[in-house]
Enzyme design. Structure first.
Site, PDB file in Angstrom:
ATOM      1  N   HIS A  24     -42.234  27.951 -28.253  1.00  0.00           N
ATOM      2  CA  HIS A  24     -43.548  27.907 -27.616  1.00  0.00           C
ATOM      3  C   HIS A  24     -44.625  28.410 -28.564  1.00  0.00           C
ATOM      4  O   HIS A  24     -45.730  27.860 -28.616  1.00  0.00           O
ATOM      5  CB  HIS A  24     -43.542  28.734 -26.328  1.00  0.00           C
ATOM      6  CG  HIS A  24     -43.049  30.144 -26.487  1.00  0.00           C
ATOM      7  ND1 HIS A  24     -41.864  30.462 -27.123  1.00  0.00           N
ATOM      8  CD2 HIS A  24     -43.589  31.335 -26.100  1.00  0.00           C
ATOM      9  CE1 HIS A  24     -41.697  31.769 -27.105  1.00  0.00           C
ATOM     10  NE2 HIS A  24     -42.729  32.328 -26.498  1.00  0.00           N
ATOM     11  N   TYR A  53     -36.731  37.766 -23.628  1.00  0.00           N
ATOM     12  CA  TYR A  53     -35.813  37.017 -22.769  1.00  0.00           C
ATOM     13  C   TYR A  53     -34.978  35.993 -23.546  1.00  0.00           C
ATOM     14  O   TYR A  53     -34.275  35.193 -22.937  1.00  0.00           O
ATOM     15  CB  TYR A  53     -36.600  36.304 -21.663  1.00  0.00           C
ATOM     16  CG  TYR A  53     -37.327  37.252 -20.732  1.00  0.00           C
ATOM     17  CD1 TYR A  53     -36.686  37.804 -19.623  1.00  0.00           C
ATOM     18  CD2 TYR A  53     -38.645  37.601 -20.975  1.00  0.00           C
ATOM     19  CE1 TYR A  53     -37.348  38.682 -18.777  1.00  0.00           C
ATOM     20  CE2 TYR A  53     -39.325  38.478 -20.136  1.00  0.00           C
ATOM     21  CZ  TYR A  53     -38.669  39.015 -19.045  1.00  0.00           C
ATOM     22  OH  TYR A  53     -39.324  39.884 -18.208  1.00  0.00           O
ATOM     23  N   ASP A  54     -35.032  36.034 -24.871  1.00  0.00           N
ATOM     24  CA  ASP A  54     -34.315  35.054 -25.694  1.00  0.00           C
ATOM     25  C   ASP A  54     -32.830  34.924 -25.338  1.00  0.00           C
ATOM     26  O   ASP A  54     -32.300  33.814 -25.310  1.00  0.00           O
ATOM     27  CB  ASP A  54     -34.454  35.385 -27.181  1.00  0.00           C
ATOM     28  CG  ASP A  54     -35.855  35.103 -27.720  1.00  0.00           C
ATOM     29  OD1 ASP A  54     -36.707  34.617 -26.951  1.00  0.00           O
ATOM     30  OD2 ASP A  54     -36.093  35.377 -28.913  1.00  0.00           O
ATOM     31  N   PHE A  93     -35.759  38.316 -29.333  1.00  0.00           N
ATOM     32  CA  PHE A  93     -36.194  39.486 -28.571  1.00  0.00           C
ATOM     33  C   PHE A  93     -36.647  39.020 -27.197  1.00  0.00           C
ATOM     34  O   PHE A  93     -36.672  37.825 -26.900  1.00  0.00           O
ATOM     35  CB  PHE A  93     -37.321  40.236 -29.306  1.00  0.00           C
ATOM     36  CG  PHE A  93     -38.551  39.413 -29.585  1.00  0.00           C
ATOM     37  CD1 PHE A  93     -39.642  39.452 -28.734  1.00  0.00           C
ATOM     38  CD2 PHE A  93     -38.628  38.601 -30.713  1.00  0.00           C
ATOM     39  CE1 PHE A  93     -40.782  38.702 -28.986  1.00  0.00           C
ATOM     40  CE2 PHE A  93     -39.765  37.847 -30.983  1.00  0.00           C
ATOM     41  CZ  PHE A  93     -40.845  37.904 -30.112  1.00  0.00           C
ATOM     42  N   ASP A  97     -50.734  35.798 -26.262  1.00  0.00           N
ATOM     43  CA  ASP A  97     -50.221  36.317 -25.001  1.00  0.00           C
ATOM     44  C   ASP A  97     -49.149  35.346 -24.557  1.00  0.00           C
ATOM     45  O   ASP A  97     -49.405  34.138 -24.455  1.00  0.00           O
ATOM     46  CB  ASP A  97     -51.311  36.463 -23.937  1.00  0.00           C
ATOM     47  CG  ASP A  97     -50.869  37.417 -22.833  1.00  0.00           C
ATOM     48  OD1 ASP A  97     -50.439  38.539 -23.147  1.00  0.00           O
ATOM     49  OD2 ASP A  97     -50.929  37.039 -21.646  1.00  0.00           O
ATOM     50  N   LYS A 153     -42.096  41.756 -34.757  1.00  0.00           N
ATOM     51  CA  LYS A 153     -41.418  40.462 -34.772  1.00  0.00           C
ATOM     52  C   LYS A 153     -42.398  39.313 -34.576  1.00  0.00           C
ATOM     53  O   LYS A 153     -42.260  38.258 -35.185  1.00  0.00           O
ATOM     54  CB  LYS A 153     -40.309  40.444 -33.723  1.00  0.00           C
ATOM     55  CG  LYS A 153     -39.171  41.401 -34.055  1.00  0.00           C
ATOM     56  CD  LYS A 153     -38.067  41.386 -33.020  1.00  0.00           C
ATOM     57  CE  LYS A 153     -36.947  42.345 -33.404  1.00  0.00           C
ATOM     58  NZ  LYS A 153     -35.878  42.392 -32.390  1.00  0.00           N
TER      59      LYS A 153
END
Length: 201
Positions: A182, A156-157, A154, A68, A11
């Site tokens: 972000h 914590y969305d 995916f 990251d 993803k």
């Protein structure tokens, strides 16, 4: 230009490939080249992304791009932070998005301040020993919901509410997410550097 993506997350590959397509960049995951994942021993997103980019470049002989990213919650002192993908595992649970979300909700039980942000560090290196890595940071602020909402995305969305966009990140279309996330914010900064420093585009 071909870059090795220091990730095996399909993803993330789709998101980043779409973001950098205008520069003619082709991303190939390190897994397709038989490169194992790098260690992520550091406490900051930027340091871990740099370590991953250098590892992929050294193993492939190609320029590399590393991401990251994770969730930083104010009331938890910035946790889960760089441990976002392993948050439940660190507490004796399983390594899965659902388990991570469950632990986060437990940690925030009865907590009123639910401000949080998704953070992304993107790092690109021309070689493993590049003395001038390109580094970009993106932050996307919101609040943690009391329960998951939305079926997309995916990580914590489903728990991250972005009030100006009217819902959780998991409820947004891929197009909207790629404009505001972000990762999109960090990618926009990195695109400027790709043009100005690497002379791409």
């Amino acid at each position: 230009m071909k870059l090795v993506l220091a990730s095996n997350n399909a993803k993330k590959l789709v998101e980043l490939q779409a973001l950098f397509a205008p520069l003619g960049i082709e991303l190939v995951t390190q897994g397709r080249l038989g490169i194992p994942e790098a260690e992520e021993p550091f406490e900051t997103f930027a340091e871990n992304a740099l370590a991953k980019a250098r590892h992929a470049a050294r193993a492939s002989g190609l320029p590399a791009l590393a991401d990251d990213s994770g969730l930083s919650v104010d009331a938890l002192g910035g946790a889960p932070g760089v441990r976002s993908a392993r948050y439940a595992l660190d507490a004796g649970g399983e390594k899965s998005d659902a388990a991570n979300n469950e632990r986060l909700l437990r940690e925030l039980t009865s907590v009123a301040d639910r401000r949080a942000r998704f953070v992304c560090a993107l790092v690109a290196v021309r070689s493993a020993d590049d003395p001038e890595p390109l580094i970009a940071m993106g932050r996307w602020a919101g609040e943690i919901l009391a329960q998951p909402s939305g079926a997309g995305g995916f990580g914590y969305d489903p728990l991250m509410q972005i009030a100006p966009l009217g819902g959780s990140v998991a409820s947004l279309s891929a197009e909207v997410k790629n404009r505001h996330s972000h990762r999109a914010l960090a990618a926009a900064q990195l695109m400027v550097q790709f043009r100005e420093v690497w002379h791409l585009g």
